[in-house]
Design a protein around this motif. Structure first.
Motif, PDB file in Angstrom:
ATOM      1  N   VAL A 244       0.868  -1.178   0.000  1.00 51.16           N
ATOM      2  CA  VAL A 244       0.000   0.000   0.000  1.00 51.16           C
ATOM      3  C   VAL A 244       0.903   1.226   0.000  1.00 51.16           C
ATOM      4  CG1 VAL A 244      -1.699   1.342   1.289  1.00 51.16           C
ATOM      5  CG2 VAL A 244      -1.895  -1.148   1.192  1.00 51.16           C
ATOM      6  N   ASP A 245       0.844   1.992  -1.059  1.00 47.20           N
ATOM      7  CA  ASP A 245       1.711   3.159  -1.180  1.00 47.20           C
ATOM      8  C   ASP A 245       1.197   4.314  -0.326  1.00 47.20           C
ATOM      9  OD1 ASP A 245       3.340   1.868  -3.040  1.00 47.20           O
ATOM     10  OD2 ASP A 245       1.998   2.425  -4.687  1.00 47.20           O
ATOM     11  N   THR A 246       2.118   5.093   0.197  1.00 51.62           N
ATOM     12  CA  THR A 246       1.750   6.329   0.886  1.00 51.62           C
ATOM     13  C   THR A 246       1.094   7.267  -0.116  1.00 51.62           C
ATOM     14  OG1 THR A 246       3.631   6.092   2.379  1.00 51.62           O
ATOM     15  CG2 THR A 246       2.662   8.287   2.189  1.00 51.62           C
ATOM     16  N   PRO A 247       0.001   7.951   0.251  1.00 48.59           N
ATOM     17  CA  PRO A 247      -0.621   8.897  -0.686  1.00 48.59           C
ATOM     18  C   PRO A 247       0.410   9.850  -1.292  1.00 48.59           C
ATOM     19  CG  PRO A 247      -1.979   8.650   1.262  1.00 48.59           C
ATOM     20  CD  PRO A 247      -0.713   7.891   1.536  1.00 48.59           C
ATOM     21  N   ARG A 248       0.323  10.087  -2.587  1.00 46.10           N
ATOM     22  CA  ARG A 248       1.348  10.842  -3.299  1.00 46.10           C
ATOM     23  C   ARG A 248       1.551  12.246  -2.736  1.00 46.10           C
ATOM     24  NH1 ARG A 248      -0.626  10.031  -9.378  1.00 46.10           N
ATOM     25  NH2 ARG A 248      -2.630  10.149  -8.270  1.00 46.10           N
ATOM     26  N   GLU A 249       0.475  12.874  -2.269  1.00 50.62           N
ATOM     27  CA  GLU A 249       0.594  14.236  -1.749  1.00 50.62           C
ATOM     28  C   GLU A 249       1.578  14.317  -0.589  1.00 50.62           C
ATOM     29  OE1 GLU A 249      -2.107  12.324  -2.166  1.00 50.62           O
ATOM     30  OE2 GLU A 249      -3.942  13.530  -2.058  1.00 50.62           O
ATOM     31  N   VAL A 250       1.637  13.246   0.192  1.00 52.00           N
ATOM     32  CA  VAL A 250       2.437  13.269   1.415  1.00 52.00           C
ATOM     33  C   VAL A 250       3.928  13.427   1.108  1.00 52.00           C
ATOM     34  CG1 VAL A 250       3.043  11.950   3.489  1.00 52.00           C
ATOM     35  CG2 VAL A 250       0.692  11.932   2.634  1.00 52.00           C
ATOM     36  N   TYR A 251       4.364  12.906  -0.038  1.00 52.14           N
ATOM     37  CA  TYR A 251       5.784  13.020  -0.399  1.00 52.14           C
ATOM     38  C   TYR A 251       6.192  14.471  -0.655  1.00 52.14           C
ATOM     39  CZ  TYR A 251       6.082   7.947  -0.794  1.00 52.14           C
ATOM     40  OH  TYR A 251       6.088   6.598  -0.514  1.00 52.14           O
ATOM     41  N   LEU A 252       5.218  15.337  -0.870  1.00 50.97           N
ATOM     42  CA  LEU A 252       5.505  16.752  -1.113  1.00 50.97           C
ATOM     43  C   LEU A 252       5.461  17.558   0.178  1.00 50.97           C
ATOM     44  CD1 LEU A 252       3.316  17.223  -4.337  1.00 50.97           C
ATOM     45  CD2 LEU A 252       5.767  16.720  -4.201  1.00 50.97           C
ATOM     46  N   TRP A 253       5.163  16.895   1.299  1.00 51.67           N
ATOM     47  CA  TRP A 253       5.028  17.605   2.562  1.00 51.67           C
ATOM     48  C   TRP A 253       6.367  17.625   3.290  1.00 51.67           C
ATOM     49  CZ3 TRP A 253      -0.324  15.593   4.744  1.00 51.67           C
ATOM     50  CH2 TRP A 253      -1.318  15.938   3.831  1.00 51.67           C
ATOM     51  N   ASN A 254       6.513  16.865   4.346  1.00 52.92           N
ATOM     52  CA  ASN A 254       7.770  16.865   5.095  1.00 52.92           C
ATOM     53  C   ASN A 254       7.996  15.493   5.743  1.00 52.92           C
ATOM     54  OD1 ASN A 254       6.084  16.791   7.377  1.00 52.92           O
ATOM     55  ND2 ASN A 254       6.150  19.021   7.629  1.00 52.92           N
ATOM     56  N   GLU A 255       9.110  15.355   6.460  1.00 49.73           N
ATOM     57  CA  GLU A 255       9.450  14.060   7.059  1.00 49.73           C
ATOM     58  C   GLU A 255       8.429  13.630   8.100  1.00 49.73           C
ATOM     59  OE1 GLU A 255      13.392  13.946   8.561  1.00 49.73           O
ATOM     60  OE2 GLU A 255      14.321  14.463   6.643  1.00 49.73           O
ATOM     61  N   ASP A 256       7.865  14.574   8.842  1.00 51.70           N
ATOM     62  CA  ASP A 256       6.851  14.226   9.829  1.00 51.70           C
ATOM     63  C   ASP A 256       5.685  13.488   9.181  1.00 51.70           C
ATOM     64  OD1 ASP A 256       8.198  15.232  11.955  1.00 51.70           O
ATOM     65  OD2 ASP A 256       6.814  16.865  12.403  1.00 51.70           O
ATOM     66  N   ALA A 257       5.243  13.985   8.022  1.00 54.88           N
ATOM     67  CA  ALA A 257       4.092  13.386   7.348  1.00 54.88           C
ATOM     68  C   ALA A 257       4.387  11.954   6.919  1.00 54.88           C
ATOM     69  CB  ALA A 257       3.688  14.234   6.154  1.00 54.88           C
ATOM     70  N   LEU A 258       5.626  11.694   6.507  1.00 57.08           N
ATOM     71  CA  LEU A 258       5.990  10.350   6.061  1.00 57.08           C
ATOM     72  C   LEU A 258       6.022   9.357   7.214  1.00 57.08           C
ATOM     73  CD1 LEU A 258       8.809  11.263   3.515  1.00 57.08           C
ATOM     74  CD2 LEU A 258       6.511  10.416   2.991  1.00 57.08           C
ATOM     75  N   LYS A 259       6.110   9.853   8.449  1.00 59.67           N
ATOM     76  CA  LYS A 259       6.131   8.976   9.626  1.00 59.67           C
ATOM     77  C   LYS A 259       4.731   8.714  10.176  1.00 59.67           C
ATOM     78  CE  LYS A 259      10.584  10.919  11.107  1.00 59.67           C
ATOM     79  NZ  LYS A 259      11.235  11.747  12.164  1.00 59.67           N
ATOM     80  N   ALA A 260       3.739   9.429   9.709  1.00 60.96           N
ATOM     81  CA  ALA A 260       2.390   9.354  10.286  1.00 60.96           C
ATOM     82  C   ALA A 260       1.684   8.066   9.893  1.00 60.96           C
ATOM     83  CB  ALA A 260       1.561  10.554   9.851  1.00 60.96           C
ATOM     84  N   PRO A 261       0.922   7.452  10.799  1.00 66.38           N
ATOM     85  CA  PRO A 261       0.112   6.283  10.447  1.00 66.38           C
ATOM     86  C   PRO A 261      -0.913   6.641   9.373  1.00 66.38           C
ATOM     87  CG  PRO A 261       0.229   6.572  12.829  1.00 66.38           C
ATOM     88  CD  PRO A 261       0.791   7.817  12.221  1.00 66.38           C
ATOM     89  N   LEU A 262      -1.304   5.651   8.589  1.00 63.43           N
ATOM     90  CA  LEU A 262      -2.228   5.902   7.486  1.00 63.43           C
ATOM     91  C   LEU A 262      -3.548   6.495   7.953  1.00 63.43           C
ATOM     92  CD1 LEU A 262      -1.775   2.762   5.195  1.00 63.43           C
ATOM     93  CD2 LEU A 262      -1.274   5.136   4.605  1.00 63.43           C
ATOM     94  N   ASP A 263      -4.076   5.985   9.076  1.00 65.27           N
ATOM     95  CA  ASP A 263      -5.376   6.492   9.517  1.00 65.27           C
ATOM     96  C   ASP A 263      -5.303   7.959   9.877  1.00 65.27           C
ATOM     97  OD1 ASP A 263      -4.641   6.433  12.545  1.00 65.27           O
ATOM     98  OD2 ASP A 263      -4.355   4.368  11.930  1.00 65.27           O
ATOM     99  N   LEU A 264      -4.201   8.383  10.523  1.00 67.62           N
ATOM    100  CA  LEU A 264      -4.065   9.779  10.920  1.00 67.62           C
ATOM    101  C   LEU A 264      -3.850  10.695   9.711  1.00 67.62           C
ATOM    102  CD1 LEU A 264      -2.189  11.102  14.010  1.00 67.62           C
ATOM    103  CD2 LEU A 264      -1.839  12.202  11.793  1.00 67.62           C
ATOM    104  N   ILE A 265      -3.050  10.249   8.754  1.00 65.91           N
ATOM    105  CA  ILE A 265      -2.729  11.109   7.613  1.00 65.91           C
ATOM    106  C   ILE A 265      -3.959  11.401   6.777  1.00 65.91           C
ATOM    107  CG2 ILE A 265      -2.167   9.400   5.831  1.00 65.91           C
ATOM    108  CD1 ILE A 265      -0.036  12.468   6.757  1.00 65.91           C
ATOM    109  N   THR A 266      -4.954  10.497   6.794  1.00 65.89           N
ATOM    110  CA  THR A 266      -6.149  10.731   5.986  1.00 65.89           C
ATOM    111  C   THR A 266      -6.904  11.982   6.418  1.00 65.89           C
ATOM    112  OG1 THR A 266      -7.540   9.363   7.423  1.00 65.89           O
ATOM    113  CG2 THR A 266      -6.458   8.267   5.569  1.00 65.89           C
ATOM    114  N   LEU A 267      -6.771  12.378   7.671  1.00 68.67           N
ATOM    115  CA  LEU A 267      -7.493  13.552   8.180  1.00 68.67           C
ATOM    116  C   LEU A 267      -6.863  14.856   7.722  1.00 68.67           C
ATOM    117  CD1 LEU A 267      -8.180  12.306  11.807  1.00 68.67           C
ATOM    118  CD2 LEU A 267      -9.816  12.473   9.929  1.00 68.67           C
ATOM    119  N   SER A 268      -5.677  14.772   7.120  1.00 72.67           N
ATOM    120  CA  SER A 268      -5.018  15.981   6.610  1.00 72.67           C
ATOM    121  C   SER A 268      -5.001  16.056   5.096  1.00 72.67           C
ATOM    122  CB  SER A 268      -3.568  16.033   7.144  1.00 72.67           C
ATOM    123  OG  SER A 268      -3.532  16.096   8.540  1.00 72.67           O
ATOM    124  N   LEU A 269      -5.530  15.024   4.422  1.00 73.93           N
ATOM    125  CA  LEU A 269      -5.522  15.018   2.960  1.00 73.93           C
ATOM    126  C   LEU A 269      -6.610  15.931   2.411  1.00 73.93           C
ATOM    127  CD1 LEU A 269      -4.981  11.211   2.317  1.00 73.93           C
ATOM    128  CD2 LEU A 269      -3.325  13.046   2.018  1.00 73.93           C
TER     129      LEU A 269
END
Length: 269
Positions: A244-269
């Motif tokens: 399961v790939d990390t959502p593409r938008e997250v790679y444009l954010w920062n290192e913190d975002a790449l460490k976030a669990p999938l469920d949490l990152i969905t609330l910022s997409l």
């Protein structure tokens, strides 16, 4: 626990605060909608010598900026203590009784997340004292179970193979979530906690069999980092296994975002 300079808590009302609670871990993110570079993730593990409630209280008191007025305040409950119920069988006044009929660990407080797309409701247990404390301390919090977020996220993945069935495995901390879709219809969601690798392989393959999935044409997706034993054994039985790939938008954010669990990152997409 410092906050980056590009996040101005003097204007907290323009940010989304998402708090993620596990039995032994507390995590939160602060993000500005449409500005991923402002994403901030912080987490800490809990002391096992005091109760979960006392751990949460200590963190909220120590970092009292969490109680400010935010654009959104989300609380994600991470646990295996939940049930997905078809909407037609769900009643708001009967949810505690319905939950307690199928669980030995009885609940005093049950919260629910409705999913209109799949016509179901996720009802999940939360400690009464924790719920009361967070509801008093945080600004208008919205409670969500972690699997509610994953069902929506995974349901949108693998659209190119929507005519086949799909199983998603999400490995995180000492938990495994298994989420199944049959021809794009959501069918199962189970969470196992602190199980050895051999047991997890059995649970995965048994559910695959019970769902009537095909070893050659259907698809298995894996998120997180399972033990090599699990991956190796599953590859012997299932042809189509993909990460399961990390959502593409997250790679444009920062290192913190790449460490976030999938469920949490969905609330910022």
């Amino acid at each position: 626990m410092f906050i980056p300079e590009n996040i101005d808590l003097g204007q907290s009302e323009k940010y989304i605060l998402s708090i993620r609670i596990e039995p032994n871990r507390f995590m939160f993110s602060i993000s500005e909608p449409n500005y991923g570079k402002s994403f901030c993730l912080r987490d800490t593990t809990f002391s096992t010598e005091i109760t979960l409630l006392n751990n949460i209280q200590r963190i909220i008191f120590d970092f009292n900026f969490l109680t400010q007025e935010f654009l959104e305040t989300n609380v994600i409950i991470v646990s295996p203590e939940y049930d997905f119920v078809p909407s037609a069988y769900f009643g708001e006044h009967e949810k505690i009784d319905l939950y307690n009929r199928t669980h030995t660990d009885k609940a005093e407080r049950i919260l629910s997340n409705k999913n209109e797309k799949y016509s179901c409701v996720n009802q999940f247990k939360i400690d009464e004292d924790i719920y009361e404390f967070l509801s008093r301390s945080l600004f208008n919090p919205k409670y969500t179970h972690h699997t509610s977020l994953l069902v929506d996220l995974f349901g949108d993945k693998g659209k190119s193979v929507s005519l086949t069935s799909k199983m998603f495995l999400n490995f995180h901390n000492n938990l495994l979530d298994i989420i199944c879709f049959k021809n794009s219809k959501f069918t199962h969601c189970l969470t196992y906690e602190s199980e050895p690798a051999s047991n997890l392989v059995y649970f995965i393959l048994k559910l695959w069999e019970q769902c009537g999935f095909d070893q050659l044409t259907d698809h298995l997706y894996i998120a997180g980092s399972p033990e090599e034993e699990i991956k190796h054994t599953l590859q012997e039985y299932i042809k189509n296994i993909n990460p399961v790939d990390t959502p593409r938008e997250v790679y444009l954010w920062n290192e913190d975002a790449l460490k976030a669990p999938l469920d949490l990152i969905t609330l910022s997409l």
